[in-house]
Design an enzyme around this catalytic site. Structure first.
Site, PDB file in Angstrom:
ATOM      1  N   ASP A 165       0.773  -1.491  -0.403  1.00 20.55           N
ATOM      2  CA  ASP A 165      -0.416   0.059  -0.492  1.00 20.55           C
ATOM      3  C   ASP A 165       0.840   1.292  -0.068  1.00 20.55           C
ATOM      4  O   ASP A 165       1.401   1.440   0.886  1.00 20.55           O
ATOM      5  CB  ASP A 165      -0.866  -0.200   1.310  1.00 20.55           C
ATOM      6  CG  ASP A 165      -1.805  -1.001   1.255  1.00 20.55           C
ATOM      7  OD1 ASP A 165      -2.249  -1.650   0.178  1.00 20.55           O
ATOM      8  OD2 ASP A 165      -2.758  -1.451   2.086  1.00 20.55           O
ATOM      9  N   ASP A 169     -13.675  -3.759  -1.233  1.00 20.59           N
ATOM     10  CA  ASP A 169     -13.318  -3.265   0.162  1.00 20.59           C
ATOM     11  C   ASP A 169     -14.850  -3.759   0.724  1.00 20.59           C
ATOM     12  O   ASP A 169     -15.400  -2.479   1.443  1.00 20.59           O
ATOM     13  CB  ASP A 169     -12.472  -1.697  -0.015  1.00 20.59           C
ATOM     14  CG  ASP A 169     -11.595  -1.813  -0.557  1.00 20.59           C
ATOM     15  OD1 ASP A 169     -10.227  -3.016  -0.415  1.00 20.59           O
ATOM     16  OD2 ASP A 169     -11.473  -0.641  -1.106  1.00 20.59           O
TER      17      ASP A 169
HETATM   18  O1  1PR Z   1     -10.192   3.006  -5.234  1.00 18.91           O
HETATM   19  O2  1PR Z   1      -9.944   2.392  -7.607  1.00 18.91           O
HETATM   20  O3  1PR Z   1      -8.908   4.404  -5.705  1.00 18.91           O
HETATM   21  O4  1PR Z   1      -8.641   2.118  -5.545  1.00 18.91           O
HETATM   22  C1  1PR Z   1      -7.999   2.108  -4.091  1.00 18.91           C
HETATM   23  C2  1PR Z   1      -7.094   1.112  -3.690  1.00 18.91           C
HETATM   24  O5  1PR Z   1      -6.753   1.256  -2.496  1.00 18.91           O
HETATM   25  C3  1PR Z   1      -8.437   0.279  -3.464  1.00 18.91           C
HETATM   26  O6  1PR Z   1      -7.747  -1.203  -4.120  1.00 18.91           O
HETATM   27  C4  1PR Z   1      -8.431  -0.325  -2.076  1.00 18.91           C
HETATM   28  O7  1PR Z   1      -7.992  -2.288  -1.626  1.00 18.91           O
HETATM   29  C5  1PR Z   1      -6.432   0.404  -1.341  1.00 18.91           C
HETATM   30  N1  1PR Z   1      -6.940   1.282  -0.562  1.00 18.91           N
HETATM   31  C6  1PR Z   1      -7.970   2.272  -0.378  1.00 18.91           C
HETATM   32  N2  1PR Z   1      -7.374   3.034   0.896  1.00 18.91           N
HETATM   33  C7  1PR Z   1      -6.796   1.753   1.694  1.00 18.91           C
HETATM   34  C8  1PR Z   1      -6.549   1.893   2.967  1.00 18.91           C
HETATM   35  O8  1PR Z   1      -5.259   0.521   4.033  1.00 18.91           O
HETATM   36  N3  1PR Z   1      -6.170   3.473   4.226  1.00 18.91           N
HETATM   37  N4  1PR Z   1      -6.041  -0.061   1.322  1.00 18.91           N
HETATM   38  C9  1PR Z   1      -6.621   1.491   0.997  1.00 18.91           C
HETATM   39  C10 1PR Z   1      -6.340  -1.563   1.212  1.00 18.91           C
HETATM   40  C11 1PR Z   1      -6.161  -3.359   1.466  1.00 18.91           C
HETATM   41  C12 1PR Z   1      -5.548  -4.775   1.596  1.00 18.91           C
HETATM   42  C13 1PR Z   1      -4.454  -5.096   2.074  1.00 18.91           C
HETATM   43  C14 1PR Z   1      -4.626  -6.112   2.963  1.00 18.91           C
HETATM   44  C15 1PR Z   1      -3.284  -7.340   3.548  1.00 18.91           C
HETATM   45  N5  1PR Z   1      -5.405  -2.606   1.229  1.00 18.91           N
HETATM   46  O9  1PR Z   1      -4.961  -4.855  -0.063  1.00 18.91           O
HETATM   47  O10 1PR Z   1      -3.147  -5.116   1.453  1.00 18.91           O
HETATM   48  O11 1PR Z   1      -5.448  -6.339   3.672  1.00 18.91           O
HETATM   49  O12 1PR Z   1      -3.440  -6.535   4.705  1.00 18.91           O
HETATM   50  P1  1PR Z   1      -2.448  -7.561   6.012  1.00 18.91           P
HETATM   51  O13 1PR Z   1      -1.818  -8.860   5.567  1.00 18.91           O
HETATM   52  O14 1PR Z   1      -1.266  -6.766   6.357  1.00 18.91           O
HETATM   53  O15 1PR Z   1      -3.775  -8.078   6.300  1.00 18.91           O
HETATM   54  P2  1PR Z   1      -9.276   3.311  -5.570  1.00 18.91           P
END
Ligand code: 1PR
Length: 536
Positions: free
Chosen positions: A225, A386
């Site tokens: 991320d 999400d």
């Molecule tokens: O909406 O098309 O602009 O895409 C934004 C992207 O960014 C989406 O794929 C959304 O999942 C991601 N995103 C947005 N905000 C966050 C955040 O964390 N604040 N991250 C975010 C999502 C989740 C996973 C993470 C897993 C594994 N991250 O990808 O890597 O949950 O984590 P873990 O193994 O530590 O539990 P758009």
């Protein structure tokens, strides 16, 4: 000197980078004459067959290609670049004339398994070819395709691969070679194959052999991320249930967690044996990604040294900039593919698209999913979901949403829940459930689902098996389980209990709690097929 046939779709940067890393010199075809004067051609093809054939015709490349092939000078067609050598494909609805150097056609997979066939699969060697020097039966290569070759003449088959049934995964006749898999995305063994092609001049096979290889493995994906920290540097961060700020400050608003530099971490994961790497620009929904040049630079730099598939997500949607210039999602995606991405992932925009589709039942043909899938192929379009659990006392309370009976009761003892989609990094909840979203996106042309879970993200409590099972059963495209991995056993559990095609993790890899190699060793011990980590 290697001549690269780049017809303008898909990620050819990885092939360029791989050839250059191996010491080859590249010249890119700019005119039909370049094909006729070439000594060795690599033709990487990704995307949609019909689009490829139309471009080859428009550019006047068909005739020189046929002449070149007839001269038996070395030719290496990758994926669509191999399929183009045959007479046509079921993917080409307009049935345009193809190169037709070999007899046979390309057909869609007829299987109950997930399509596209995506991931690391083995090869069964049928000819003793110099091209295969140094590649043993344990080798796996990266495949990503919904259509496969059905050649008329079995003697041209160099390898077969089994995905429900055996299909031709590489062909060879004299110096004309083609692979359905992507050597440029296949780590050490893929690099060996490309090196053989660059180094040798005569590939004539020495006879028939029959050497079986291994089967399809489950993929382990490392996720980064990425966002700017408060100093403006692009860092890899990691949230707890999507909150990426440190806790503990008086006002409760700490700085953005910094877990490392994106390019360095991606390289580390490649070397440790990650089967794919995903970058999510987590503030992409509010910033225009093409203005965010550092993200493009990250991809370009990563693809110089990382030879496994790269996915990029965040901000892939139509956009109008401050000067009023309109960019389509296709243009945004195109820029990412050109910078080294193999797949793009759509999050927030997919929710709006799916909602409109569910409400009207009509495809517009104009949505980001449809447009990108049409040009680059379904396999290049990942939908990142999400969702968050919404508990209900009875299924009726969930309205029309896909509801499940859960083993994890809610705060008031509720025995049912549905999974509500969110947008903007979990900030806004939408009246759409994850199962309906996944089904709608599949119908619109998406090729894979990245299934996050806000409740589990960063907790280390294990994947949400009930969510993953529900979505996996609802679609026939591959599903990547994401969020909550805390130990190697969680990976084993998610594969055996949900049938997920891949599992993604972030926190445990970033914090070096469980190395990728240990996850794979554990899975292998539990008889779950994995590509063994090997130093590139
Ligand atoms: O909406 O098309 O602009 O895409 C934004 C992207 O960014 C989406 O794929 C959304 O999942 C991601 N995103 C947005 N905000 C966050 C955040 O964390 N604040 N991250 C975010 C999502 C989740 C996973 C993470 C897993 C594994 N991250 O990808 O890597 O949950 O984590 P873990 O193994 O530590 O539990 P758009």
């Amino acid at each position: 000197m290697i001549t690269l046939l780049d017809y303008g779709a898909g990620n050819v940067r990885s092939v360029k980078n791989a050839v250059e890393k191996l010491g080859g010199t590249l010249h890119t075809v700019a005119s039909p004459e370049d094909i006729l004067s070439a000594e060795k051609i690599i033709f990487p093809g990704v995307g949609n067959y019909e689009n490829m054939i139309q471009v080859l015709n428009r550019k006047g490349y068909m005739k020189p290609l046929r002449e070149y092939l007839a001269s038996n000078r070395p030719f290496f067609g990758i994926c669509l670049g191999m399929q183009a050598l045959f007479q046509g494909s079921e993917e080409d609805l307009s049935n345009t004339e193809s190169i037709g150097f070999f007899q046979g056609r390309v057909e869609r997979f007829k299987t109950k398994l997930s399509v596209p066939h995506m991931g690391w699969n083995g090869i069964h060697l049928k000819q003793d070819s110099p091209l295969m020097q140094g590649i043993g039966p344990d080798a796996r290569f990266y495949f990503v395709h919904s259509f496969h070759l059905v050649p008329h003449d079995p003697s041209v088959v160099l390898t077969t691969t089994t995905y429900d049934y055996a299909f031709a995964s590489a062909i060879q006749q004299g110096n004309i070679i083609g692979t359905q898999f992507h050597p440029e995305k296949s780590g050490k063994h893929g690099m060996q194959l490309l090196e053989n092609f660059i180094r040798l001049s005569d590939f004539t096979p020495c006879g028939r052999v029959d050497i079986p290889g291994c089967g399809l493995s489950r993929r382990i994906i490392a996720c980064l991320d990425v966002r700017s920290n408060d100093q403006g540097d692009l860092v890899v961060t990691k949230g707890d249930q999507y909150d990426v700020r440190e806790k503990g400050d008086d006002d409760g608003k700490g700085g953005v967690r910094n877990l490392g530099k994106p390019v360095d971490l991606a390289r580390r994961y490649y070397e440790e044996g990650a089967d794919e790497i995903t970058f999510l620009n987590i503030t992409g929904f509010r910033d225009f990604p093409l203005a965010d040049l550092p993200m493009i630079t990250i991809l370009e730099q990563t693809s110089e040294n990382v030879f496994v598939p790269l996915t990029i997500g965040g901000g892939i949607k139509d956009y109008t900039d401050a000067d009023g210039r309109h960019y389509t999602a296709l243009e945004v995606a195109d820029r990412y593919f050109r910078s080294g991405a193999d797949k793009i992932s759509i999050g927030s925009d997919a929710v709006d698209i799916a909602k409109a589709f569910v409400e009207t039942g009509k495809k517009t043909g104009q949505s980001a999913i449809e447009q990108i899938s049409r040009v680059y192929g379904a396999q290049a379009v990942v939908i990142s979901i999400d969702p968050r659990r919404v508990y209900v006392a009875s299924p009726e309370d969930a309205g029309s949403h896909h509801v499940i009976q859960t083993r994890i009761p809610g705060p008031h003892g509720e025995a049912f829940c549905w999974y509500q989609c969110t947008v903007q990094g979990g900030r806004t909840a939408v009246d759409l459930d994850a199962v309906t979203l996944a089904r709608a996106c599949e119908k619109l042309g998406a090729g894979e689902i990245l299934l996050n879970c806000i409740d589990r993200d960063g907790t280390g409590a294990g994947f949400d098996l009930e969510l993953i099972r529900a979505v996996k059963q609802a679609v026939s495209i591959p599903v990547i389980a994401s969020s909550g991995a805390g130990c190697a056993d969680h990976f084993s559990e998610v594969f055996t209990e949900t049938g997920a095609d891949a599992a993604l993790a972030a926190g445990i890899f970033h914090r070096k709690e469980v190395p990728i190699a240990d996850v794979k060793a554990y899975l292998a011990e539990h008889r779950i097929p994995v590509r063994q980590s090997q130093r590139p």
